[in-house]
Design an enzyme around this catalytic site. Structure first.
Site: not given
Lengths: 296, 317
Positions: B13, B40, B61, B86, B112, B120, B170
């Protein structure tokens, strides 16, 4: 009005059409709508008829646009149809405003046509800048176009149209919140308040409460056009809306229309939302709307 | 066998964030949108340096994808940033109608992705996104393997006209491709030459494939590792050339075997050169909470799994 002389059809050339000419244009659009859906026994005449005056007002009077179509639309006003199922009225007005040949209305919903059931950019139909039909997406797209206009220092405006039932889609409220929160004040979004959707009256299907208060609570400047099938009143409303742009708030017009307007047996009911007239009904509808500009 | 050196673990990322910041400097039409995950997605530098071209949409989104679509009208090149879940599943119809079918030049950049999101858990660990995106006509689908490649891909997709799905992750992982690489969309990268088995990997599994190849070498098995960063359009010529030589293939990806790279490779082979294939992928399941390493071990997405799959597929020749 078109800002070039390219249009295949123009009223009084560069001069603004008078009210009679606009009403004649609307009458022809109504004929185009019922003939399109009759031919293929499918499509959505009710909402199309209800918005014939509004779309005509945009393209024959209010908007400053280039009918020699360019997707980027720099230096012109842009229109986004979010409730894509009323494609018959959109196609008729686009064709009769010079975007593509009027004869092409003959191909509505046929195989290999550019006039798909719902509008699309996919087949290069001039005048269409986004695909719509899956409801609730048009305002977001229009906001994006409005933001690009600001980045490009382009002072022209973005116009949109949405069904009232369409506001049941949640994405609209994301967009409504964003536009106000970010002062997208170069957009005029019109809601077609005909009170009807496929399954019945909007108040029965999903009561939406006070739509004006909702838009205002989200931070929009809202005005109402009570006679949404009176082209003079529509133009007045659109001009008033234009005067309110550039003042830090997005502008909403609540346009009170009658679904099926101009064809008596289609009016005041949801039953003609997505049903085509049969031969006899077509004859009746056309008799109520005599040809003014010539049929395709 | 050619060896690769990890120049130090870095997250993919950050490759995206650094590539985006470079685009900010070099291409004034590039704009960026983010749905409340700026940190993030490592979009902070772009946001700080080009605030007039950065758009915070909030946790919305669907609206972000729509706005990105509209921004292309007038010449902007929008890059959207949020988690892969998302970026795809949540907004599938918005991408389908307003981006893909409308043929808009939007770059959907998704961090991610997969199990390596970690703690998560399954709500955020999408393992279906490659499938969702590759099924859309006209969509280019890219899954990069390390920091350098992600940065290069980010810069490259700005030059490509058309919608792109760029998938990355991530955790900090081995950074082993070259910093000055030229990223060619749709062009496979042959990492090692081999004759016994072809290992076709994408994303985080590429480094694992290289480790697997070393382990196989110690066992006397010669593996040809191909880095498929572009899943669509797939470099069929590169795959077929290798498989005709080795006679069997292992595909490796951080994704469900349904809809992923493996299925795309299988189709290519079935149509052109039927070949034994084994899939290193998740087995039609959701993920769960855990560290990235624990999850990749439990769900069989590491070098050990690739070694076992290679030994198995060789026996099927």
């Amino acid at each position: 009005m078109p800002n070039t002389q390219e249009a295949a059809f123009q009223i009084n050339n560069a001069e603004m059409p008078n009210t009679q000419q606009l009403e004649d244009f609307v009458t022809q659009v109504r004929r185009d709508i019922v003939r399109q859906v009759h031919k293929v026994n499918s499509g959505h005449p009710g909402g199309s008829l209800g918005c014939a005056e509004f779309i005509t007002a945009l393209y024959q009077d209010v908007m400053d646009y280039n009918s020699n179509f360019n997707m980027d639309g720099i230096g012109e006003d842009l229109f986004f149809l979010s409730n894509g199922h009323i494609s018959p009225v959109f196609y008729s007005v686009l064709a009769r405003s010079g975007f593509f040949p009027v004869e092409e209305l003959n191909t509505f919903r046929l195989l290999n046509s550019r006039l798909q059931g719902h509008p699309t950019t996919h087949d290069g139909l001039q005048g269409v800048r986004t695909s719509s039909g899956s409801l609730g997406q048009g305002m977001s797209v229009a906001i994006g176009a409005a933001l690009t206009k600001k980045m490009n220092n382009d002072s022209h405006l973005i116009f949109t149209l949405h069904g009232d039932g369409e506001l049941q889609e949640g994405q609209n409220w994301e967009a409504i919140m964003y536009a106000a929160g970010n002062k997208v004040d170069n957009i005029i979004s019109t809601v077609d308040l005909n009170g009807q959707q496929i399954d019945g009256a909007t108040d029965e299907v999903l009561p939406m409460g006070n739509i004006k208060a909702k838009f205002e609570a989200f931070g929009w400047d809202v005005l109402e056009v009570k006679e949404g099938n009176n082209i003079t009143k529509i133009i007045e409303g659109l001009k008033e809306a234009k005067s309110r742009t550039g003042k830090g708030k997005p502008v909403c017009i609540l346009l009170h229309t009658i679904m099926g307007h101009g064809v008596d047996f289609m009016m005041h009911t949801h039953k003609w939302h997505g049903v085509a007239p049969n031969d006899e009904q077509l004859k009746d509808a056309l008799a109520q709307n005599p040809a003014t500009l010539g049929d395709y | 066998m050619k060896k690769y050196t990890n120049t130090g673990n870095k997250d993919t990322r950050s490759g995206f964030g650094d590539g985006l910041a470079e685009l900010g400097r070099t291409n004034e039409n590039v704009v960026a949108l983010c749905a409340d995950l700026t940190g993030s997605l490592k979009m902070d530098e772009f946001k700080a340096n080009y605030p007039e071209r950065f758009f915070q949409t909030g946790i919305a989104e669907a609206n972000m994808i729509g706005i990105a679509s509209g921004m292309t009208i007038g010449g902007k090149i929008p890059f959207t940033g949020t988690f892969a879940n998302f970026s795809t599943g949540r907004v599938y119809d918005q991408i389908r109608q307003s981006v893909a079918y409308s043929e808009k030049n939007v770059k959907i950049c998704a961090s991610h992705a997969g199990l390596t999101l970690g703690e998560d858990g399954a709500t955020h660990q999408i393992l279906e996104d490659i499938g969702l995106m590759k099924m859309l006509p006209g969509m280019t689908v890219i899954n990069t393997c390390d920091y350098n490649q992600t940065k290069a891909a980010t810069i490259a997709i700005a030059e490509h006209v058309g919608p792109v799905y760029l998938r990355f992750g991530r955790p900090k992982v081995a950074n082993f491709t070259t910093a000055d690489q030229k990223f060619e969309i749709g062009k496979a990268v042959n990492l090692t030459e081999g004759k016994d088995v072809t290992i076709i990997a994408t994303g985080h599994l590429v480094w694992e494939a290289l480790i697997a190849a070393e382990q196989l070498e110690e066992k006397g098995i010669s593996a040809e590792v191909i880095n498929i960063h572009t899943i669509k359009p797939l470099d069929e010529a590169a795959i077929l050339a290798s498989v005709k030589k080795t006679g069997c293939v292992v595909t490796a990806e951080e994704h469900n075997f349904l809809g992923g790279l493996g299925e795309s490779v299988a189709r290519t082979l079935t149509l052109n050169h039927p070949t034994p294939q084994e899939f290193v992928a998740t087995n039609d399941t959701f993920g769960e909470s855990g560290t990235p390493e624990e999850l990749m071990e439990k769900y069989g997405l590491n070098a050990d799994a690739i070694v076992k799959a290679s030994e198995k597929v060789i026996k099927r020749k």
